[in-house]
Structures are given as C-alpha cells and as structure tokens.
Design a protein around this motif. Structure first.
Motif, PDB file in Angstrom:
ATOM      1  N   GLY A  14       0.754  -1.125   0.014  1.00 45.89           N
ATOM      2  CA  GLY A  14      -0.029   0.067   0.071  1.00 45.89           C
ATOM      3  C   GLY A  14       0.773   1.321  -0.093  1.00 45.89           C
ATOM      4  N   GLY A  15       1.193   1.654  -1.253  1.00 42.77           N
ATOM      5  CA  GLY A  15       1.948   3.007  -1.378  1.00 42.77           C
ATOM      6  C   GLY A  15       1.869   3.362  -2.657  1.00 42.77           C
ATOM      7  N   CYS A  16       2.385   4.475  -2.997  1.00 45.23           N
ATOM      8  CA  CYS A  16       2.213   5.171  -4.265  1.00 45.23           C
ATOM      9  C   CYS A  16       3.200   5.013  -5.407  1.00 45.23           C
ATOM     10  CB  CYS A  16       2.321   6.687  -3.879  1.00 45.23           C
ATOM     11  SG  CYS A  16       3.824   7.398  -3.855  1.00 45.23           S
ATOM     12  N   SER A  17       4.075   3.892  -4.937  1.00 42.08           N
ATOM     13  CA  SER A  17       5.170   3.751  -5.745  1.00 42.08           C
ATOM     14  C   SER A  17       6.285   4.700  -5.918  1.00 42.08           C
ATOM     15  CB  SER A  17       4.656   3.604  -7.250  1.00 42.08           C
ATOM     16  OG  SER A  17       4.680   4.392  -8.247  1.00 42.08           O
ATOM     17  N   GLY A  18       6.230   5.885  -5.238  1.00 41.42           N
ATOM     18  CA  GLY A  18       7.410   6.749  -5.214  1.00 41.42           C
ATOM     19  C   GLY A  18       8.581   6.206  -4.475  1.00 41.42           C
ATOM     20  N   CYS A  19       8.621   5.185  -3.558  1.00 39.91           N
ATOM     21  CA  CYS A  19       9.869   4.552  -3.057  1.00 39.91           C
ATOM     22  C   CYS A  19      10.275   4.059  -4.096  1.00 39.91           C
ATOM     23  CB  CYS A  19       9.358   3.750  -2.093  1.00 39.91           C
ATOM     24  SG  CYS A  19       8.639   4.722  -0.615  1.00 39.91           S
ATOM     25  N   HIS A  20       9.484   3.060  -4.923  1.00 33.07           N
ATOM     26  CA  HIS A  20      10.193   2.311  -6.052  1.00 33.07           C
ATOM     27  C   HIS A  20      10.742   3.505  -7.194  1.00 33.07           C
ATOM     28  CE1 HIS A  20       8.897  -1.469  -4.653  1.00 33.07           C
ATOM     29  NE2 HIS A  20       9.586  -1.917  -5.575  1.00 33.07           N
ATOM     30  N   VAL A  59      10.473  -3.615   0.914  1.00 29.97           N
ATOM     31  CA  VAL A  59       8.812  -3.787   0.773  1.00 29.97           C
ATOM     32  C   VAL A  59       8.417  -2.183   1.044  1.00 29.97           C
ATOM     33  CG1 VAL A  59       6.686  -4.571   1.548  1.00 29.97           C
ATOM     34  CG2 VAL A  59       8.816  -6.074   1.786  1.00 29.97           C
ATOM     35  N   GLU A  60       7.729  -1.732  -0.191  1.00 29.18           N
ATOM     36  CA  GLU A  60       7.262  -0.413  -0.178  1.00 29.18           C
ATOM     37  C   GLU A  60       5.828  -0.586   0.352  1.00 29.18           C
ATOM     38  OE1 GLU A  60       7.104   1.919  -3.758  1.00 29.18           O
ATOM     39  OE2 GLU A  60       5.136   2.578  -3.205  1.00 29.18           O
ATOM     40  N   GLY A  61       5.285   0.461   1.160  1.00 27.90           N
ATOM     41  CA  GLY A  61       4.026   0.559   1.375  1.00 27.90           C
ATOM     42  C   GLY A  61       3.420  -0.188   2.784  1.00 27.90           C
ATOM     43  N   GLY A  64      10.702   3.237   3.119  1.00 24.88           N
ATOM     44  CA  GLY A  64      10.009   4.003   3.121  1.00 24.88           C
ATOM     45  C   GLY A  64       8.806   4.359   4.099  1.00 24.88           C
ATOM     46  N   ASP A  65       8.327   5.646   4.408  1.00 26.34           N
ATOM     47  CA  ASP A  65       7.702   5.991   5.411  1.00 26.34           C
ATOM     48  C   ASP A  65       6.219   5.265   5.721  1.00 26.34           C
ATOM     49  OD1 ASP A  65       9.488   7.397   6.663  1.00 26.34           O
ATOM     50  OD2 ASP A  65       8.732   9.490   6.194  1.00 26.34           O
ATOM     51  N   CYS A  66       5.684   4.639   4.367  1.00 20.85           N
ATOM     52  CA  CYS A  66       4.323   4.128   4.389  1.00 20.85           C
ATOM     53  C   CYS A  66       4.476   2.678   4.842  1.00 20.85           C
ATOM     54  CB  CYS A  66       3.687   3.817   3.176  1.00 20.85           C
ATOM     55  SG  CYS A  66       2.800   5.495   2.619  1.00 20.85           S
ATOM     56  N   ALA A  67       5.585   2.257   4.724  1.00 18.38           N
ATOM     57  CA  ALA A  67       5.960   0.763   5.314  1.00 18.38           C
ATOM     58  C   ALA A  67       6.384   0.781   6.697  1.00 18.38           C
ATOM     59  CB  ALA A  67       7.151   0.233   4.517  1.00 18.38           C
ATOM     60  N   GLY A  99      11.705   7.855   5.164  1.00 17.51           N
ATOM     61  CA  GLY A  99      11.904   8.960   4.118  1.00 17.51           C
ATOM     62  C   GLY A  99      10.472   8.646   3.292  1.00 17.51           C
ATOM     63  N   CYS A 100      10.084   9.857   2.820  1.00 17.90           N
ATOM     64  CA  CYS A 100       8.926   9.853   1.684  1.00 17.90           C
ATOM     65  C   CYS A 100       9.085  10.768   0.450  1.00 17.90           C
ATOM     66  CB  CYS A 100       7.892  10.273   2.741  1.00 17.90           C
ATOM     67  SG  CYS A 100       6.223  10.560   1.655  1.00 17.90           S
ATOM     68  N   PRO A 101       9.923   9.971  -0.527  1.00 12.39           N
ATOM     69  CA  PRO A 101      10.606   8.844  -0.387  1.00 12.39           C
ATOM     70  C   PRO A 101      12.042   8.723   0.111  1.00 12.39           C
ATOM     71  CG  PRO A 101      10.678   9.644  -2.646  1.00 12.39           C
ATOM     72  CD  PRO A 101      10.031  10.640  -1.943  1.00 12.39           C
TER      73      PRO A 101
HETATM   74  S1  SF4 Z   1       6.721   6.619   1.627  1.00 11.89           S
HETATM   75 FE1  SF4 Z   1       5.994   8.387   0.408  1.00 11.89          FE
HETATM   76  S2  SF4 Z   1       6.688   7.933  -1.640  1.00 11.89           S
HETATM   77 FE2  SF4 Z   1       6.928   5.886  -0.431  1.00 11.89          FE
HETATM   78  S3  SF4 Z   1       4.933   4.778  -1.101  1.00 11.89           S
HETATM   79 FE3  SF4 Z   1       4.721   6.230   0.949  1.00 11.89          FE
HETATM   80  S4  SF4 Z   1       3.740   8.283   0.180  1.00 11.89           S
HETATM   81 FE4  SF4 Z   1       5.026   7.018  -1.569  1.00 11.89          FE
END
Ligand code: SF4
Length: 180
Positions: A12-18, A56-58, A83-86, A148-150
């Motif tokens: 569950g993330g926006c793909s920004g980390c990837h 793992v992102e999200g 990333g911060d969502c994870a 970080g985000c990301p």
């Molecule tokens: S940490 Fe930021 S960039 Fe990464 S999935 Fe979450 S919202 Fe997107």
C-alpha cells in the motif's frame, strides 16, 4: 561471493519509493552484479521464491496485503521496510483517523466528480480494505527500515550495497536522509 536473490515489492504505497529506487540510475549495474532481482514491479517475475533480501514499499491496507506480507516474511531472510508508509503508514494511513465507510463513501459515492451517480466498486478482484492501515512491523518482524517519503536514492543504494556485501548498514553514515 555467490549471487544473492533480491525482491522489491509494492504493497500500500504510491510507488514513489520504487521511483526513488530507480533513481539509483547506473548503480543498478552494481546491484545486479551482486544479486538477481527475482521479483519486482520492474521485472517480470510473478512468484516470490526464497530471497536473501526483500525491500517492501507501502503499508498493509487489505486482506491481500496481509496474506502477502506473511508470505514475504516466510520467503525473505532479510525484510527491509522501504519508506515511511511501510515504516509508520504515513500518507496511506491518513484514513485511520476516519471510519472506513466514511472514507470509501467520500471517495466513490459522494465524490463531487461523480455528480450524484457514484456507487461503490464491487468487483470480486478488488482488494478488501482493512478497517485500519498497519505498518509492516505490526504484522511481521522487520529487520531494517529505510525512512523517508520517499527515501532518497543514495540511501537506498547504500543500504542495498551493504546488505549485498554482508554488512549491516549504519544510516548515521549516509550523507543525507530525505524526510518529505
Ligand atoms: S513513503 Fe512516500 S513515496 Fe513511499 S509509498 Fe509512501 S507516500 Fe509514496
């Protein structure tokens, strides 16, 4: 040193980390010298075999993510929250302040853009959202976090390179960490 197996997984993330991972640019060649990328949104592997490292992102937003993170934990020697969502749910977890039905109704049924014609999507293939979004460590053991985000590309590369060379990264040694 034998080549390691690496997976990068998008929950569950926006793909920004990837996207930030892709910003390591030509340094990906150093990564693939040390590891085969066996599953990732950027390669064609569909199944997750046993891997040395899973990035793992999200966060965990649904029944499917819940099953997936348990499977990832089983398959990965080292599980890294990317990333911060994870790490702490971040943007994905903003819905935790509201009742799930309120959020879904606001997004679909009552959305102004639907001009009063909105309805809930009900296709059986869609994820079933959990009441609350969870960070990875509330469901499984997480071995390392990249905040970080990301997270910036330099930090992602540093952490990957350390693990791929059997060293434990020290984030205090990175030049910068990006927090939004
Ligand atoms: S940490 Fe930021 S960039 Fe990464 S999935 Fe979450 S919202 Fe997107």
């Amino acid at each position: 040193m034998p080549k390691k197996k690496l997976a990068t997984i998008w929950l569950g993330g926006c793909s920004g980390c990837h996207m930030s991972l892709l910003d390591i640019d030509e340094r990906i060649l150093e990564v693939v010298k040390l590891a085969d990328i066996v599953k990732s949104p950027v390669v064609d592997g569909k199944e997750l075999p046993e891997v040395d490292i899973a990035l793992v992102e999200g966060s965990i937003t649904s029944d499917e993510h819940f099953r997936e993170i348990l499977h990832i934990r089983k398959q990965a020697k080292t599980l890294i929250a990317l990333g911060d969502c994870a790490v702490m749910t971040n943007v994905t977890g903003m819905r935790n302040y509201f009742d799930l039905k309120e959020v879904v109704d606001a997004s679909y049924v009552n959305a102004v853009s639907n001009d009063g014609q909105g309805e809930l999507p009900g296709h059986p293939c869609l994820l079933k959202l959990n009441d609350k979004v969870l960070p990875l460590q509330e469901v499984v053991k997480v071995d390392f976090v990249i905040p970080g985000c990301p997270p910036d590309a330099d930090t992602i590369f540093y952490v990957l390179a350390e693990f791929l060379n059997d060293r434990l990264p020290d984030l205090g040694k990175t030049k910068k960490l990006k927090y939004g």
